[in-house]
Design an enzyme around this catalytic site. Structure first.
Site, short mmCIF file in Angstrom:
data_model
loop_
_atom_site.label_atom_id
_atom_site.label_comp_id
_atom_site.label_asym_id
_atom_site.label_seq_id
_atom_site.Cartn_x
_atom_site.Cartn_y
_atom_site.Cartn_z
CB SER A 220 -0.94 -0.04 1.20
OG SER A 220 -1.93 0.96 1.12
CG ASP A 346 -7.20 -1.66 -3.95
OD1 ASP A 346 -7.90 -1.09 -3.09
OD2 ASP A 346 -5.97 -1.80 -3.84
CG HIS A 371 -6.11 -1.66 -0.09
ND1 HIS A 371 -5.34 -1.11 -1.07
CD2 HIS A 371 -5.54 -1.30 1.09
CE1 HIS A 371 -4.36 -0.41 -0.53
NE2 HIS A 371 -4.44 -0.52 0.78
#
Length: 407
Positions: A220, A346, A371
């Site tokens: 991320s 996502d 995600h």
């Protein structure tokens, strides 16, 4: 009254037995109920196999990297079967932290100083019991970068370390300033656009083990930071290869998606409160340069970044910061092999930049996974598709990375 009560209980019991018998005979005895269940199951199985379980897209800017991945990292071309009862994006995203296990890891902590007087906390897993690489000086080292407000305690980080241990590798987790319980020594935190701290960490780790294969993996925001670093450094990095997972390519698009009502309710507001909590414990460090009361009233990540992050790092506007933070603008300059895993659904990363602009970059794009989700199997506690991609890729680069230069 007592007699009446006994009669009512007996009548109730007989009625219950009658209804139970009739339902059993009427539905399952006649096959209607079983047929309905089997019919629904068959229809769902057909829908799942035709619309949910798919092979990921493998997008690369160079044929040699594509062949290398197909030969040594076959998971990137295999059908991904999301958990049958939880394949939707938000469900995968929300449930992974609760479903997946947290393998026990014993860290060795190291605090290193920065040029401005700050400190960075590194959590080492030395893997001194490695049977494949008993010589510590040549033992492969994997640098791990957690996501926004994440630390070395995140389940996805622990899984990566567990997999690295199986391969005999050493790991070190880069905890951003002020995270993992560490105090701030200077009025500065972190952001995915500023790579100075990451540069310090990479040079430090490389200086300790200059003869060891050195790789990195970012998740991320950690992946965004890693890509921005690689785009800035080009081939002038001691890293041999890198992998990123669930990266936000365009910060503007990420922010817009997370501000949609349902996404704001499920993710944005919670993450904003986490950001506020992470800096509020160091509040006294920022009061001279930032209106902290205003920051603590932010209701979204964009508002937090506008009131705190962009001010902290000297950006004129929030747009200037988001432009600089987006990895897509630096992708052409990456000079080492990088594998990026993203999911089409996502909500944190709704746009996916093509990897064709750079032969060193490959994008594995699944249809589902959310995600940092990528759950698979009936009860995905021990492993995810993301874990398998990580393990196969780092092993391929350590053991066969030299083949890329000859392709």
């Amino acid at each position: 009254m007592q007699r009446l009560a006994m009669d009512l209980r007996m009548l109730s019991r007989e009625l219950s037995l009658y209804l139970e018998h009739q339902v059993r005979i009427g539905l399952f005895g006649s096959g209607v109920g079983l047929s309905l269940i089997l019919g629904f199951s068959f229809a769902y199985a057909c829908y799942y196999m035709s619309s949910i379980a798919k092979k990921p897209q493998l997008v690369t800017g160079g044929e040699s990297f594509s062949r290398f991945l197909q030969d040594h990292c076959p998971v990137v071309t295999e059908t991904y079967y999301p958990t049958v009862w939880c394949w939707e994006s938000r469900g995968q995203t929300l449930l992974r932290p609760f479903i997946t296990s947290k393998p026990p890891v014993k860290y060795r902590n190291e605090l290193i100083k920065t040029a401005d007087g700050g400190q960075i906390s590194l959590d080492w897993f030395d893997d001194d019991n490695s049977k494949c690489y008993m010589d510590a000086s040549t033992r492969p080292t994997i640098l791990l970068l957690p996501g926004l407000t994440g630390t070395s305690k995140e389940s996805y980080i622990l899984h990566m370390i567990h997999l690295s241990e199986e391969l005999g590798y050493r790991c070190v987790v880069f905890n951003n300033r002020g995270m993992a319980g560490e105090n701030l020594l200077t009025p500065r935190t972190y952001c995915c656009a500023n790579t100075e701290d990451l540069e310090t960490v990479i040079q430090h780790v490389h200086s300790l083990y200059p003869s060891a294969p050195f790789l990195a993996a970012g998740v991320s925001m950690g992946g965004m930071l890693l890509l921005n670093y690689l785009g800035k450094m080009g081939p002038k990095t001691p890293l041999k290869a890198a992998a990123t997972f669930s990266v936000g390519w365009n910060t503007f698009a990420c922010s817009e998606s997370l501000e949609k009502p349902l996404n704001w309710l499920l993710f944005n507001y919670y993450l904003t409160t986490c950001l506020q909590s992470s800096i509020n414990k160091h509040r006294h460090m920022f009061v001279k340069q930032i209106d902290m009361d205003h920051v603590m009233k932010a209701k979204s990540i964009r508002e937090f970044d506008k009131r705190f992050t962009s001010v902290m790092f000297g950006y004129r506007t929030i747009d200037d910061y988001y432009t600089d933070a987006s990895p897509n603008r630096r992708l052409k300059s990456v000079g080492i092999p990088v594998l990026c895993l993203n999911s089409v659904d996502d909500v944190f990363s709704p746009s996916h930049e093509t990897a064709k602009q750079n032969p060193n970059v490959a994008l594995v794009l699944t249809s589902y996974g959310g995600h940092i989700g990528f759950l698979e199997g009936i009860w995905p506690r021990q492993s995810t598709y993301m874990d398998r991609v990580f393990k196969q890729f780092v092993q391929a680069m350590v053991e066969h990375g030299h083949e890329l230069s000859s392709m």
